[in-house]
Design an enzyme around this catalytic site. Sequence first.
Site, PDB file in Angstrom:
ATOM      1  N   GLU A 151       0.823  -1.185  -0.081  1.00 22.99           N
ATOM      2  CA  GLU A 151      -0.067   0.029  -0.047  1.00 22.99           C
ATOM      3  C   GLU A 151       0.973   1.182  -0.119  1.00 22.99           C
ATOM      4  O   GLU A 151       0.492   2.234  -0.607  1.00 22.99           O
ATOM      5  CB  GLU A 151      -0.921   0.066   1.269  1.00 22.99           C
ATOM      6  CG  GLU A 151      -1.859  -1.141   1.135  1.00 22.99           C
ATOM      7  CD  GLU A 151      -3.170  -0.937   0.319  1.00 22.99           C
ATOM      8  OE1 GLU A 151      -2.880  -0.796  -1.058  1.00 22.99           O
ATOM      9  OE2 GLU A 151      -4.347  -0.730   0.634  1.00 22.99           O
ATOM     10  N   THR A 204      -5.461   6.379  -5.916  1.00 20.45           N
ATOM     11  CA  THR A 204      -5.686   6.729  -4.703  1.00 20.45           C
ATOM     12  C   THR A 204      -4.710   7.840  -4.248  1.00 20.45           C
ATOM     13  O   THR A 204      -5.189   8.648  -3.173  1.00 20.45           O
ATOM     14  CB  THR A 204      -5.086   5.267  -3.925  1.00 20.45           C
ATOM     15  OG1 THR A 204      -5.957   4.306  -4.379  1.00 20.45           O
ATOM     16  CG2 THR A 204      -5.286   5.578  -2.323  1.00 20.45           C
TER      17      THR A 204
END
Length: 335
Positions: A151, A204
């Site tokens: 991530e 994102t």
Amino acid sequence: MQMLLQRVYLQIYFQLSIINMMGKSIRVKAPATISNLNCGFDVIGLALDEPSDILELELTERSGIEITGIKGCAGLSQDPDKNVVGAVLRAALDRAGSRYGFKVSIEKGIRPGSGIGSSGASAAAAAFAANRLLGNIFSLVEQVMLAMEGERLASGSAHADNVAPALFGGIILVRSYEPPDIVELHVPPELSCVVVHPESEINTSVARGLLEREIPLTTAVRQWGNLAGLVAGLYREDYELIGRSLVDYVAEPRRSSLITGFNELKSAALNHGALGAGISGSGPSVFALCRGRESASRVLEGMSETMRSLGIAFDAYLSPVNSHGTHLCRKIMPE
């Protein structure tokens, strides 16, 4: 002396475990996730049954990481330094102190940039599979920490609200990041999820860049109240309290403008009986939580009709909360 002998024993056990796994492959499946659930930015998420990513991993004598292929998404890099799977596998090897390597192939069932944990699923699958081939040396929480490195590469932030539910299954609260404290929450038996994914992509890191670095105390208090209400509602199986708590004062006001038709889609979900609805992760997917599959079916139809009326292509999913998380979908076997 006894501690030294224990360390030597563990090292020998670790090496024998790796030798036993050499030349064998493992195939694992990791689910999509809904993160934030409106009121829990970066600290809460749930696992879905579908869609999912599948990863096949082999432990090799040759050091380094090789991504042999990616199905389902032509745009992802096979360079392990630019792929979340590579980042997680490298972190696993480094933490294990292993001189070996991995060969991996990826099947993407979750579109990147969809807002339902595409990078999180791949990262979770990589952490789970690496742990198995390295002799089950990492706890689930340690696997979450490994997956967070994926991530970090994907968004610039090592958050766990996708990878934790992807690994554990269920609904997960990340109480603390330092030190990591992962809490499995109660899942009411009738809770169902609807996700509508417009055929668009939101990066994102761009979505995170829209958020304010500081928020007023009054806003924070309202958000804390909703998060506490959501957790209480889950444990009490109080569906009305769950619905009242699914309100976002932090991310949705800033991010909703990125999603064409968001207001219409959310209204359709609520008008057709959803407990609550909002942006899944960074978007563009929009989720709705419902009581029972029959209600979820009506909500799915209402949201789908709205998308058709707007002329926007989309994918849609109706799912219970996934209880098992990332799991083995083929036994370890020789190549």
